[in-house]
Write an enzyme that holds these catalytic residues in place. Structure first.
Site, PDB file in Angstrom:
ATOM      1  N   ASP A  88       3.552  -3.763   8.021  1.00 11.88           N
ATOM      2  CA  ASP A  88       2.285  -3.084   7.870  1.00 11.88           C
ATOM      3  C   ASP A  88       1.116  -4.167   8.075  1.00 11.88           C
ATOM      4  O   ASP A  88       0.991  -4.871   7.430  1.00 11.88           O
ATOM      5  CB  ASP A  88       2.222  -2.534   6.262  1.00 11.88           C
ATOM      6  CG  ASP A  88       0.638  -1.950   6.245  1.00 11.88           C
ATOM      7  OD1 ASP A  88      -0.087  -2.044   7.078  1.00 11.88           O
ATOM      8  OD2 ASP A  88       0.679  -1.302   4.910  1.00 11.88           O
TER       9      ASP A  88
ATOM     10  N   GLN B 192      -4.159  -5.046   7.280  1.00  6.01           N
ATOM     11  CA  GLN B 192      -5.301  -5.960   7.084  1.00  6.01           C
ATOM     12  C   GLN B 192      -5.227  -7.160   7.731  1.00  6.01           C
ATOM     13  O   GLN B 192      -6.073  -8.013   7.468  1.00  6.01           O
ATOM     14  CB  GLN B 192      -4.951  -6.203   5.639  1.00  6.01           C
ATOM     15  CG  GLN B 192      -5.060  -5.139   4.516  1.00  6.01           C
ATOM     16  CD  GLN B 192      -6.631  -4.583   4.484  1.00  6.01           C
ATOM     17  OE1 GLN B 192      -7.677  -5.326   4.922  1.00  6.01           O
ATOM     18  NE2 GLN B 192      -6.597  -3.222   4.029  1.00  6.01           N
TER      19      GLN B 192
ATOM     20  N   CYS C  33      -4.737   2.167  -3.470  1.00  2.32           N
ATOM     21  CA  CYS C  33      -3.591   2.965  -3.009  1.00  2.32           C
ATOM     22  C   CYS C  33      -2.434   2.026  -3.143  1.00  2.32           C
ATOM     23  O   CYS C  33      -1.274   1.717  -2.415  1.00  2.32           O
ATOM     24  CB  CYS C  33      -3.584   3.148  -1.563  1.00  2.32           C
ATOM     25  SG  CYS C  33      -5.068   4.508  -1.080  1.00  2.32           S
TER      26      CYS C  33
ATOM     27  N   HIS D 231       0.819  -1.122   0.057  1.00  7.20           N
ATOM     28  CA  HIS D 231       0.092  -0.107  -0.026  1.00  7.20           C
ATOM     29  C   HIS D 231       1.041   1.210   0.009  1.00  7.20           C
ATOM     30  O   HIS D 231       2.013   1.240   0.369  1.00  7.20           O
ATOM     31  CB  HIS D 231      -0.798  -0.042   1.287  1.00  7.20           C
ATOM     32  CG  HIS D 231      -1.927   1.008   1.325  1.00  7.20           C
ATOM     33  ND1 HIS D 231      -1.599   2.324   1.820  1.00  7.20           N
ATOM     34  CD2 HIS D 231      -3.273   0.870   1.354  1.00  7.20           C
ATOM     35  CE1 HIS D 231      -2.846   3.033   2.024  1.00  7.20           C
ATOM     36  NE2 HIS D 231      -3.844   2.180   1.574  1.00  7.20           N
TER      37      HIS D 231
ATOM     38  N   LYS E   6      -9.614  -0.694  10.936  1.00  2.75           N
ATOM     39  CA  LYS E   6      -9.933  -1.839   9.931  1.00  2.75           C
ATOM     40  C   LYS E   6      -9.935  -3.092  11.030  1.00  2.75           C
ATOM     41  O   LYS E   6     -10.086  -4.210  10.350  1.00  2.75           O
ATOM     42  CB  LYS E   6      -9.009  -1.959   9.270  1.00  2.75           C
ATOM     43  CG  LYS E   6      -8.561  -0.920   8.099  1.00  2.75           C
ATOM     44  CD  LYS E   6      -7.349  -1.137   7.284  1.00  2.75           C
ATOM     45  CE  LYS E   6      -7.206   0.253   6.382  1.00  2.75           C
ATOM     46  NZ  LYS E   6      -7.874   0.276   5.123  1.00  2.75           N
TER      47      LYS E   6
HETATM   48  C1  PLP Z   1      -2.444  -2.472   3.618  1.00  2.00           C
HETATM   49  C2  PLP Z   1      -2.762  -1.072   4.121  1.00  2.00           C
HETATM   50  N1  PLP Z   1      -1.694  -0.403   4.839  1.00  2.00           N
HETATM   51  C3  PLP Z   1      -2.053   0.819   5.096  1.00  2.00           C
HETATM   52  C4  PLP Z   1      -3.233   1.189   5.167  1.00  2.00           C
HETATM   53  C5  PLP Z   1      -3.401   2.672   5.331  1.00  2.00           C
HETATM   54  O1  PLP Z   1      -4.177   2.710   6.479  1.00  2.00           O
HETATM   55  P1  PLP Z   1      -4.929   4.218   7.083  1.00  2.00           P
HETATM   56  O2  PLP Z   1      -5.521   4.969   5.924  1.00  2.00           O
HETATM   57  O3  PLP Z   1      -5.835   3.742   8.075  1.00  2.00           O
HETATM   58  O4  PLP Z   1      -3.643   4.881   7.775  1.00  2.00           O
HETATM   59  C6  PLP Z   1      -4.216   0.639   4.479  1.00  2.00           C
HETATM   60  C7  PLP Z   1      -5.626   1.363   4.289  1.00  2.00           C
HETATM   61  O5  PLP Z   1      -6.185   0.906   3.235  1.00  2.00           O
HETATM   62  C8  PLP Z   1      -4.015  -0.594   4.003  1.00  2.00           C
HETATM   63  O6  PLP Z   1      -5.010  -1.566   3.300  1.00  2.00           O
END
Ligand code: PLP
Length: 429
Positions: A220, A223, A386, A143, A246
């Protein structure tokens, strides 16, 4: 098929009558606890298939946030009065609860605004420890939240970003890892579960290889927290970032969890109130970890509410939530394959994936797909999610994505498949 014809067909999905836990009729878990699921969209019962973007919230979470503002609202770590003490207890209680959930002491949990903030804190915080020519490995399936902060850092500090590619099957190409890991590798940044491919990455294996080279491992877990059963130690990482929203919690709240001495390596990125020990007109010193990374007034209301989300997850148990997501994913893969002509991304087996499926139907552009599905009450996400470099690698600009939470059932996937049939019919397919 016109929209009217589609709407005349049996609805397929009606609100769950589940009582106290599982609904034996539909297999949903605790769906009756999620007030928003009672909404109708465009005259139809909502079929919410966008939990990877954000999960819906249990009533207990909504009530806890409202209760904070009704009964306790005050600033934390400042008030010499009852409300300030209560707010601080709720805020610090969230830190301890998150630590317990992931198997670490609370003082290794930094409270942030979300996964993006947490990852920016790691990248920015490591800057003083890095030298031009140092290398960072980032996977091709990240992401942007776990890619752009590293690209920016590399630009500022003269570092080299080395992409770890994916295979045609949508998994990390681990055969490439040994040659990418060099004596200059300082960081390996990777996602636990891809938000596009669904792939669950072998973090512990990669972390062990990275550590042998002396590199830090940044995961990260946006998910995976609240969806896969694991502890921080099992991953073997140095840093883990995630967002509450999430994992059935509120928005505007996230966490950075650090290994035993990993947080010591970070310089604060945001500075100001709340995070200092002492300040003169010439200089400042920092408060102890984790508070030195929490400048300014935090989102106390969200922190007060998140434990209720973790309680819901623990009550259901992560093992059961995981089995539920595997079952939904397996059924979605089977039904989407049955449509014919649809490209499905990521591993073929549901056990190797998180609870989401991205697909591309050459007959309907993903944006049209999302819009037409919405017109019959079905919420999916369309776009690059993203993850533009990953989509470039897949050879498409956008995909459609259906993603699942505890409250979903197989009949939601039946509704999705019917909806895709309707979208195809609009384009004469
Ligand atoms: C794999 C992953 N990393 C990071 C993020 C970013 O999360 P946030 O927008 O809550 O900071 C997301 C959000 O869609 C995501 O799916």
């Amino acid at each position: 098929m016109t929209r009217e014809d589609f709407l005349k067909a049996p609805a397929g999905v009606e609100p769950c009558d589940g009582q106290a836990g599982d609904c034996s009729r539909c297999g949903r878990i605790y769906s009756e606890r999620f007030p928003l699921l009672e909404r109708r969209i465009n005259g139809r019962p909502l079929v919410y298939l966008d939990s990877a973007a954000t999960t819906q919230k249990p009533g207990a979470v909504i009530a806890a946030e409202a209760r904070y503002y009704r009964e306790h609202n005050a600033n934390v770590h400042r008030g010499m009065h009852t409300l300030g003490v209560e707010a601080t207890d709720l805020y610090e209680g969230c830190r301890t609860r998150v630590g317990r959930f992931l198997g670490v002491p609370g003082d290794r949990v930094v409270i942030t605004r979300g996964a993006t903030s947490s990852l920016n804190l790691v990248a920015g915080g490591l800057a003083p420890t890095l030298k031009p020519g140092d290398e960072i490995i980032v996977t091709e399936m990240e992401h942007h939240a776990n890619l752009v902060p590293w690209l920016q850092l590399a630009k500022r500090e003269g570092l080299v970003v080395r992409p770890l590619p994916i295979t045609a099957g949508g998994e990390l190409d681990l055969a490439r890892l040994p040659s990418l890991l060099t004596a200059r590798t300082r960081v390996v940044a990777l996602t636990h579960v891809s938000n596009v491919l669904g792939t669950i990455n072998p973090v512990a294996e990669i972390a062990a290889a990275a550590r042998r080279r002396g590199a830090l491992v940044v995961v990260d877990a946006a998910q995976s927290v609240g969806h896969l059963p694991f502890t921080f130690e099992e991953l073997g990482a140095d840093f883990l970032a995630f967002s509450a929203h999430k994992a059935y919690g509120p928005m505007g709240l996230g966490f950075l969890v650090g290994g035993a001495d990993a947080l010591e390596r970070l310089e604060p990125v945001e500075v100001g109130g709340e995070m200092i020990d002492s300040v003169t007109m010439e200089a400042a010193t920092w408060a102890p970890i984790p508070h030195r990374f929490e400048a300014g007034t935090p989102n106390v209301g969200a922190a007060a509410a998140f434990p209720a989300a973790l309680d819901t997850i623990d009550e259901a148990t992560l093992q059961r939530l995981r089995q539920h997501e595997i079952s939904l994913t397996a059924y979605a893969l089977e039904r989407l394959r049955g449509l014919g002509g649809v490209t499905i991304y990521g591993p073929a087996e549901a056990e190797r994936r998180g609870g989401l499926v991205s697909f591309h139907d050459p007959m309907v552009h993903p944006h049209d797909m999302a819009q037409l599905l919405d017109s019959v009450g079905i919420a999916v996400r369309a776009g690059h999610h993203c993850a533009q470099p990953l989509h470039r690698r897949l050879g498409v600009v956008a995909t459609s994505r259906a993603s699942f939470g505890m409250y979903n059932a197989h009949e939601d996937i039946d509704a999705l498949i019917e909806g895709i049939g309707y979208a195809r019919s609009v384009f004469g397919a």
